[in-house]
Design a protein around this motif. Structure first.
Motif, short mmCIF file in Angstrom:
data_model
loop_
_atom_site.label_atom_id
_atom_site.label_comp_id
_atom_site.label_asym_id
_atom_site.label_seq_id
_atom_site.Cartn_x
_atom_site.Cartn_y
_atom_site.Cartn_z
N ASN A 1 -0.66 -4.78 -8.56
CA ASN A 1 -0.93 -5.27 -7.21
C ASN A 1 -2.30 -5.94 -7.10
O ASN A 1 -2.67 -6.43 -6.04
N PRO B 1 -5.23 -8.81 -8.00
CA PRO B 1 -5.12 -10.27 -8.21
C PRO B 1 -5.43 -10.67 -9.65
O PRO B 1 -6.34 -11.43 -9.91
N ILE C 1 8.77 -5.71 -9.65
CA ILE C 1 7.87 -4.62 -9.25
C ILE C 1 8.68 -3.48 -8.62
O ILE C 1 8.37 -2.30 -8.80
N GLU C 2 9.71 -3.85 -7.88
CA GLU C 2 10.55 -2.83 -7.23
C GLU C 2 11.19 -1.93 -8.29
O GLU C 2 11.17 -0.70 -8.17
N ALA D 1 4.22 -6.19 1.36
CA ALA D 1 3.26 -5.99 0.27
C ALA D 1 3.75 -6.58 -1.04
O ALA D 1 3.00 -6.63 -2.01
N GLY D 2 5.02 -6.97 -1.09
CA GLY D 2 5.58 -7.51 -2.34
C GLY D 2 6.02 -6.41 -3.28
O GLY D 2 6.35 -6.67 -4.43
N MET D 3 6.04 -5.17 -2.82
CA MET D 3 6.49 -4.06 -3.66
C MET D 3 8.01 -3.99 -3.68
O MET D 3 8.60 -3.47 -4.63
N LEU D 4 8.64 -4.44 -2.62
CA LEU D 4 10.11 -4.51 -2.57
C LEU D 4 10.50 -5.98 -2.54
O LEU D 4 9.76 -6.81 -2.00
N GLY E 1 3.31 -11.00 -2.94
CA GLY E 1 3.45 -10.70 -4.36
C GLY E 1 2.76 -11.71 -5.27
O GLY E 1 2.53 -11.42 -6.44
N ARG F 1 -1.94 -11.12 -3.22
CA ARG F 1 -2.45 -9.82 -3.68
C ARG F 1 -3.95 -9.72 -3.48
O ARG F 1 -4.49 -8.64 -3.21
N ALA F 2 -4.63 -10.88 -3.62
CA ALA F 2 -6.08 -10.88 -3.44
C ALA F 2 -6.45 -10.64 -1.97
O ALA F 2 -7.50 -10.09 -1.68
N TYR G 1 -2.84 -2.58 0.37
CA TYR G 1 -1.63 -1.86 0.79
C TYR G 1 -1.79 -0.38 0.45
O TYR G 1 -2.10 -0.02 -0.69
N PRO H 1 0.43 2.95 0.55
CA PRO H 1 1.73 3.56 0.82
C PRO H 1 1.57 4.94 1.47
O PRO H 1 0.45 5.47 1.52
N VAL I 1 -0.98 6.98 -4.45
CA VAL I 1 -0.63 6.93 -5.88
C VAL I 1 -1.94 6.91 -6.67
O VAL I 1 -2.72 5.97 -6.56
N HIS J 1 -10.56 -5.85 -8.36
CA HIS J 1 -10.44 -6.80 -7.24
C HIS J 1 -11.69 -7.65 -7.07
O HIS J 1 -11.91 -8.23 -6.03
N LEU K 1 -9.86 3.96 -1.59
CA LEU K 1 -9.44 2.92 -2.54
C LEU K 1 -8.92 1.68 -1.82
O LEU K 1 -9.12 0.56 -2.28
N PRO L 1 -12.05 -6.08 -1.29
CA PRO L 1 -11.99 -7.07 -0.22
C PRO L 1 -10.56 -7.36 0.19
O PRO L 1 -9.66 -7.36 -0.65
#
Lengths: 521, 248
Positions: free
Chosen positions: A107, A109, A249-250, B73-76, B91, B96-97, B101, B103, B107, B125, B166, B171
């Motif tokens: 996730n 960049p 990613i999923e 978030a592009g996770m799904l 995604g 992403r920059a 996100y 959850p 994690v 980052h 975290l 940024p």
């Protein structure tokens, strides 16, 4: 904000920190002891396998004939391994990334390829190493019977299997990186396996996997065309790594969660949870629509509700599970054929194959175990409900035994198969059904309770939990050893008498099942 | 016949899709998610979140809040439609920059201490001068004396605080947070509301899935979901949130 460094440097630095932290947690004496135990077990196994081989060496002519026919079979094995890889790739495998890696690193960049390439190369390396070890062992065992230089046999076996391992892994990576859907992945797998089957049937070398298998037979006859398969592996590895950053990613997150649970369940030897998680990992869900819908029963029906419920469960089995059950049945039959021909250790393979199928047949029992509050509400002794599930599981295993018998006819005369099948049919189907139900009904081990018994007793009990259920299936197959090897003089009386003893084991297992109750009671 | 590959399609641009607003903090266009069992969870959701908005995402259990945040978030991967973060498809590297996100379940690595986590995420980052800000965040959440401990062995509340640190150390212009108040003690909840208000005042946008009424005074907007569809989009009021959560 200004850039002070590339995130790739941060990635490398923190990987170093993680490795350092992990290594500082390792108990080296324990780790070395484990390596020693595994090594010892492997040496004992290899020596046992070698001792089971006949002592006579093949002549040069026989070896040449062997080298002409066997690569097709080995190629089929390689094709199946690659098919499994494709199937895994179609479901987001084969990489298993840790959940924090997916969440924080994929996730971030940074190029996802830079995050994933290293684990992908690690897996390719591991598969090549594992393949090389297996190939070297097989080369060493084969050299006992073939007129070849053992060192060359070991080297060529290691090379062929290492390349096959890499090819299987690289194919999976290529499928995953290109987000190949499950259905074209399965279709491709079927095509490559079908191609190898045609090679076996036609005794020809057309499939690239047969060419790859040819490398293992170089000590007998060198075929330069096999070098083509090395190029194929190189191309597959390049394809596998070139788009690895495009993985889903999923899928990666789903696999990360499931695999960490799976590892924990394996540590606890909780077979039921392992089976459940493995199904989730391969997205093997119950069908929304059953193959055949069982209608509502009439008001006065003599059909027990448990029997109907069990068949409602089986009729929702997805096709891959049914196919796997049938294939395992065929493996059991072929193993029993090899047993009758004199390879006695194959009884273990046959027993384990039937035991694995029976695990699927005991699915309705597993549903009771997984839902203890509903099981608890059964208006009789809890064990009685488990016993009621035996009937349907027995019928399923009877079907599987039929498949096994049909497969056995490939290696054993039909007259022998049907005589023995008639005697063995009921005890083996019953024993396998009951053995898987025992494993399912015993549930996860009570670690707190076992720990109170001390480490030695706990260790033995854990081993017993794991070994006794499949042993019951193997015990039910033992009477076959008394059948004799003369097809014209099969000792059915002796087999029948021996069967009585195996039924004692089944009876004991049923008594054990009768005592089962939900975990929290 | 569907394509044998499930690769993402070419994203629309303002030239091909007039509805697209490149200056929006978050935008979804016809966003849908179907888990493949015929049960649609998110159906053709169109939503625009502007810069500097603090949005409360509310709805009853199973309404699709976590699915929406995961998609954004592009996770799904969406079954259909698009999610854009700061004008870039979810995604992608620019998205992403721009995104942070968090959850619902933090994690964390098993083998990194809290300080190592912070350093790792900050550097990954490309955050500069993160050390002082990290110290401030750690102090605000009361994690100062746990800085060298492994967060994987923390309690649920401490893990949640670690996850928040975290999420905040890096940024971002858009923050997606799923149930951040769960497990937090009262001082932690107050700190979080304070930080969220401050972050939004600096121009970032926050979409927070929560039923925490303490956040209502700071929230500019409330988005209600029900059965994967937009049930409400308007001002955040305690009464409205209760109604949306109750599913009445």
């Amino acid at each position: 904000m200004t850039d002070v460094e590339t995130p790739t440097e941060a990635l490398l630095d923190l990987r170093r920190a993680r490795r350092h932290n992990r290594l500082s947690e390792v108990h080296w004496i324990d780790a070395l002891y484990r390596v020693y135990m595994v090594g010892l077990a492997a040496v004992i196994f290899i020596m046992f396998a070698v001792s089971q081989l006949p002592n006579d060496r093949l002549t040069n002519e026989e070896a040449l004939q062997f080298a002409n026919e066997a690569p097709m079979w080995l190629g089929l094995g390689f094709a199946i391994a690659i098919g499994i890889g494709l199937r895994s790739g179609g479901r987001g495998g084969p990489l298993v990334l840790e959940a924090p890696v997916v969440m924080h690193e994929l996730n971030a960049p940074v190029s996802r390829a830079s995050v994933v390439r290293r684990p992908a190369i690690k897996q390719l390396r591991f598969m090549a190493f594992a393949g090389a070890v297996i190939g070297a062992i097989i080369g060493e065992v084969a050299a006992q019977r073939l007129p070849v230089n053992p060192a060359v046999a070991i080297a060529c076996g290691a090379l062929a299997f290492a390349l096959a391992g890499m090819l299987a892994s690289a194919t999976a990576l290529a499928a995953s990186g290109r987000r190949l859907r499950w259905w074209p992945a399965n279709f491709l797998a079927a095509v490559i396996i079908g191609w190898s089957v045609l090679d076996v049937l036609g005794k020809r070398t057309t499939s690239p996997f047969t060419l790859l298998a040819d490398i293992a037979f170089w000590p007998i006859e060198f075929r330069a065309l096999a070098l083509f398969s090395v190029v194929l592996v190189g191309v597959a590895v390049w394809l596998g790594l070139s788009r690895i950053g495009d993985l889903s990613i999923e899928h990666a997150l789903r696999r990360a969660g499931l695999v960490s649970q799976l590892r924990f369940a394996v540590t606890l030897q909780d077979v039921r949870t392992v089976v459940l998680l493995r199904r989730q990992l391969s997205q093997e869900n119950a069908r929304l629509r059953p193959w055949i819908r069982i209608g509502r029963l009439k008001r006065k029906s003599f059909i027990p509700p448990t029997w109907k419920r069990d068949w409602q469960s089986y009729l929702r089995f997805p096709f891959p599970r049914l196919l796997r059950m049938a294939m395992l049945g065929a493996v059991a039959g072929l193993s029993l054929g090899a047993l009758w021909r004199g390879t006695i250790p194959m009884i273990i393979v046959a027993g384990l194959a039937l035991y694995l199928v029976a695990y699927d047949a005991s699915e309705p029992t597993a549903q009771e175990v997984d839902h203890p509050t509903r099981w608890e509400s059964f208006p009789d002794a809890p064990g009685v409900l488990i016993l009621q599930h035996i009937a349907a599981a027995f019928v399923v295993m009877a079907f599987i035994c039929l498949i096994a018998a049909a497969a056995a006819t490939l290696l054993v005369p039909f007259a022998v198969v049907w005589k023995l099948a008639l005697i063995m049919f009921v005890p083996v189907a019953l024993a396998s059904a009951v053995s898987a139900m025992i494993s399912t009904a015993q549930g996860a081990p009570d670690m707190a309770g076992l720990a109170g018994l001390g480490p030695d007793v706990m260790g033995w009990l854990m081993i017993a939990r794991l070994i006794i259920p499949p042993a019951i299936t193997i015990i039910a197959l033992l009477p076959l050893l008394s059948a004799g090897s003369d097809p014209n003089a099969i000792n059915t009386t002796k087999v029948g008498n021996a069967t009585v003893y195996s039924l004692f084991a089944v009876g004991g297992a049923i008594l054990y099942l009768r005592t089962r109750k939900p975990k929290h009671l | 016949m569907t394509s044998p590959f499930a690769l993402p399609k070419q994203p629309p641009t303002p030239a091909t899709e007039p509805r697209l607003k490149p200056d929006a903090a978050l935008q979804t266009l016809d966003l849908s998610k179907d888990y493949g069992d015929g049960m649609g969870l998110m159906s053709e959701l169109d939503l625009v979140i502007n810069k500097g908005e603090l949005v409360m995402l509310v709805g009853p259990n199973g309404a699709g809040k976590s699915t929406f945040l995961g998609l954004a978030a592009g996770m799904l991967e969406p079954s259909n439609g698009w999610a854009f973060i700061a004008g870039s498809p979810a995604g992608t590297v620019p998205a992403r920059a721009a995104l942070s996100y968090l959850p619902d379940n933090p994690v964390l690595y098993d083998d990194l201490s809290l300080s190592e986590h912070i350093e790792y995420v900050a550097r990954l980052h490309k955050t500069v001068d993160w050390q002082d800000y990290a110290d401030d965040l750690v102090d605000m959440f009361g994690l100062g004396d746990r800085i060298d401990d492994l967060p994987s062995r923390f309690s649920r509340g401490l893990k949640q605080k670690t996850g928040l640190v975290l999420g905040l150390i890096r940024p971002f212009t858009v923050m997606l947070v799923d149930e951040p108040f769960v497990g937090l003690d009262t001082p932690g909840q107050e700190t979080l509301v304070e930080i969220m208000t401050d972050v939004v005042a600096q121009g970032a946008s926050i979409i927070c899935s929560t039923h925490q009424l303490d956040l209502v005074p700071s929230a500019n907007r409330c988005v209600g979901l029900r059965d994967g569809e937009l049930a409400y989009d308007g001002p955040a009021t305690a009464a409205k949130i209760r109604e949306l959560v109750g599913g009445e």
